[in-house]
Design a protein around this motif. Structure first.
Motif, PDB file in Angstrom:
ATOM      1  N   TYR A 157      48.294  59.038  30.032  1.00  0.00           N
ATOM      2  CA  TYR A 157      47.539  60.270  29.602  1.00  0.00           C
ATOM      3  C   TYR A 157      47.813  59.980  27.907  1.00  0.00           C
ATOM      4  O   TYR A 157      46.993  60.699  26.856  1.00  0.00           O
ATOM      5  N   LEU A 160      45.355  58.100  26.389  1.00  0.00           N
ATOM      6  CA  LEU A 160      43.699  58.240  26.787  1.00  0.00           C
ATOM      7  C   LEU A 160      43.754  59.211  25.467  1.00  0.00           C
ATOM      8  O   LEU A 160      42.498  59.248  24.258  1.00  0.00           O
ATOM      9  N   GLU A 164      41.481  59.303  22.211  1.00  0.00           N
ATOM     10  CA  GLU A 164      39.951  59.992  22.162  1.00  0.00           C
ATOM     11  C   GLU A 164      40.486  60.880  20.562  1.00  0.00           C
ATOM     12  O   GLU A 164      39.164  60.640  19.899  1.00  0.00           O
ATOM     13  N   GLU A 180      35.020  58.928  28.129  1.00  0.00           N
ATOM     14  CA  GLU A 180      34.118  60.111  28.667  1.00  0.00           C
ATOM     15  C   GLU A 180      33.882  59.931  30.354  1.00  0.00           C
ATOM     16  O   GLU A 180      34.488  60.570  31.634  1.00  0.00           O
ATOM     17  N   GLN A 182      35.940  57.209  31.382  1.00  0.00           N
ATOM     18  CA  GLN A 182      37.041  56.938  31.794  1.00  0.00           C
ATOM     19  C   GLN A 182      37.547  57.750  31.930  1.00  0.00           C
ATOM     20  O   GLN A 182      38.878  58.123  32.912  1.00  0.00           O
ATOM     21  N   LYS A 183      38.391  58.983  31.288  1.00  0.00           N
ATOM     22  CA  LYS A 183      38.617  60.203  30.909  1.00  0.00           C
ATOM     23  C   LYS A 183      38.061  60.528  32.437  1.00  0.00           C
ATOM     24  O   LYS A 183      39.155  61.061  33.982  1.00  0.00           O
ATOM     25  N   ASN A 187      40.698  60.975  35.987  1.00  0.00           N
ATOM     26  CA  ASN A 187      40.429  62.943  36.654  1.00  0.00           C
ATOM     27  C   ASN A 187      40.416  62.946  37.812  1.00  0.00           C
ATOM     28  O   ASN A 187      41.125  63.556  39.103  1.00  0.00           O
ATOM     29  N   ASP A 240      46.223  67.210  24.287  1.00  0.00           N
ATOM     30  CA  ASP A 240      45.487  66.549  22.547  1.00  0.00           C
ATOM     31  C   ASP A 240      45.540  67.894  21.666  1.00  0.00           C
ATOM     32  O   ASP A 240      45.371  67.634  20.364  1.00  0.00           O
ATOM     33  N   GLU A 505      43.928  67.792  32.001  1.00  0.00           N
ATOM     34  CA  GLU A 505      44.669  68.178  30.629  1.00  0.00           C
ATOM     35  C   GLU A 505      45.107  69.659  31.167  1.00  0.00           C
ATOM     36  O   GLU A 505      45.560  70.141  30.061  1.00  0.00           O
TER      37      GLU A 505
END
Length: 517
Positions: A157, A160, A164, A180, A182-183, A187, A240, A505
């Motif tokens: 993470y 990522l 980002e 997006e 890949q995220k 998830n 983030d 997240e």
């Protein structure tokens, strides 16, 4: 594409003919002037992209010309060229916001490098970042398939989020779409990982740091030193978002630990933050402190006893001799008042705890206010709004004061939040909880593939609200919607930030220790 137009000002411009020819061969357009007065006339009439300005000219000097140029068009970069290396000249030029500073004699490659640095810098950085991400894309995809442990997920993470933030200024929409995707895939895999492993974390000694173990394992050891500590819990802060404001904090503090921990489920304030301050799971809180704990269906505030929970935890850890104070900030007025009185309060304490609710208010405002919806329409906007708030907030003022008092700083949160996009129908009785990312109640009806269901809440250290009650948690970007008035409900909450469920997240959240500069 139009050619870049250079204005070159030098009283000995004839000696620079070879430089001008070199640049023209590189497809630059050059307009030359022998004096500052002539340069100002050209500058006013022509569309100039950058100015090369000799400092030592008769008549209007380079510094005087620079001042007039900046009055006219402040955003046009000016590169000062001079024979002199005297400090006062450099200071005056830099104070007047020159873009670059070159010492004579200059060669054509120096000029070309300055042009690239000042005009093409953003484009070159963007292209390099895009190229690097495309090279890394395959590695990220391969790595995702091999993530097996809680530490693996933290590392993945972190990677990522790194990309980002790196791609934030990229103009390539395709790359944003790839990231997006890949995220989303990450998830999906993370949801399966949590569903498979979460229950076992409470049964084995080797477990990740969770909400209820954070204080004991990570915060309490920091309190053993004689240095006073400020613990700031920014409600609802994603990793983030922390990375987007960390550079501001780093003006005053050095980051010595930059980590993540796992929020418990539900990733909601009444569960995760109470757990953080009590050092207990929700099931333990309900059993040991029935006067402090409130279930979803109980009346009254759900986080009214965080200070009491903290007191009890400090006693269990045998560090209740530390002088400490718990402060909760829920609005701007309270934040300003604390900033005014912070030094006098902090000087009395070994530990000062501040719970700051701004980010939580922001996520709710995005749902309810159109202007906030527009400003934070996606994660990039959400980070930007958080950073803008933080730069102008009483919290930053408090952190500055803490640095002046040589106070150690710990920044963390209780849970994150996720931008929800996909509705999932759920049916429950009138006592079913209202949160959009988790539900608890009896006889829940739902889409099984879209949730993680805890049919025995006690196995995941949650209280059973009533006989046969269960919990369900939304995965990925799903939110729960009732069939009644379904379309209105979906349109109102889609693309809003919610918490309580399972996503990178919401669950993988920041924990940072910082020392004063």
């Amino acid at each position: 594409m139009s050619r870049i137009h250079i204005l070159w000002v030098d009283d000995e411009i004839s000696y620079l003919k070879s430089h001008i020819i070199f640049l023209e061969q590189k497809n630059y357009k050059i307009t030359s002037c022998n004096s500052g007065t002539e340069a100002l006339e050209v500058f006013a009439k022509e569309d100039i992209d950058i100015v090369f300005l000799d400092e030592n000219m008769p008549g209007l000097s380079g510094l005087e010309t620079l001042t007039e140029l900046k009055k006219s068009k402040n955003n046009i970069p000016v590169v000062m060229i001079t024979k002199s290396e005297e400090e006062y000249i450099m200071e005056e030029a830099i104070g007047s916001k020159i873009a670059d500073y070159l010492i004579k004699p200059v060669n054509p490659n120096q000029i070309l490098l300055s042009l690239k640095k000042n005009l093409d810098h953003s484009r070159l950085v963007s292209e390099k970042t895009s190229s690097s991400y495309l090279q890394e894309f395959r590695n990220i995809s391969m790595e995702m398939m091999n993530v097996k442990t809680t530490e693996d997920w933290k590392d993945f993470y972190r990677k990522l989020v790194f990309w980002e933030l790196k791609l934030e200024d990229s103009q390539d929409d395709t790359l944003q779409e790839i990231l997006e995707a890949q995220k989303l895939e990450a998830n999906q895999q993370f949801g399966k990982f949590i569903e498979k492993n979460y229950g076992s974390w409470f049964e084995q000694p080797e477990q990740p740091v969770l909400s209820h173990s954070l204080f004991r394992t990570k915060i309490a050891p920091e309190l053993l030193s004689k240095q006073p500590t400020l613990l700031v819990v920014i409600d609802n802060l994603r990793f983030d978002q922390w990375k987007s404001i960390e550079s501001i904090v780093n003006r005053y503090y050095k980051t010595t630990e930059n980590n993540m921990y796992y929020s418990i489920l539900p990733t909601a304030t009444q569960y995760a933050r109470n757990s953080l301050f009590s050092g207990l799971t929700p099931k333990q809180m309900e059993s040991l402190y029935p006067n402090y704990w409130k279930n979803d269906t109980d009346d009254g505030g759900k986080n009214l006893y965080e200070a009491e929970f903290l007191d009890e935890q400090l006693k269990r850890l045998n560090i209740n001799h530390l002088s400490h104070e718990y402060i909760k900030i829920t609005n701007l007025r309270a934040g300003k008042k604390l900033a005014e009185n912070f030094k006098s309060k902090a000087k009395k304490n070994d530990l000062t705890v501040i719970v700051y609710n701004f980010v939580d208010m922001l996520s709710h405002s995005k749902t309810e206010m159109e202007v906030v919806k527009e400003l934070a329409s996606d994660d990039k906007g959400y980070r930007s709004l958080t950073r803008s708030w933080f730069k102008n907030s009483p919290l930053l003022d408090i952190i500055k004061q803490a640095q002046e008092l040589n106070i150690k700083l710990i920044v963390t949160t209780d849970h994150g939040t996720v931008n929800v996009k996909n509705p999932s129908k759920v049916i429950g009785d009138k006592d079913t909880s209202l949160n959009l990312r988790y539900k608890t109640g009896r006889s829940l009806s739902y889409e099984k593939k879209e949730v993680f269901a805890a049919k025995d809440p006690k196995r995941v250290e949650l209280p059973s609200i009533s006989m046969n009650s269960s919990f369900i948690f939304a995965k990925e970007y799903t939110f729960f919607a009732y069939p009644n008035n379904y379309n209105h409900y979906v349109n109102y909450y889609r693309n809003s930030y919610q918490h309580g469920g399972i996503s990178l997240e919401e669950i993988l959240i920041p924990f940072a220790v910082l020392t004063p500069r």
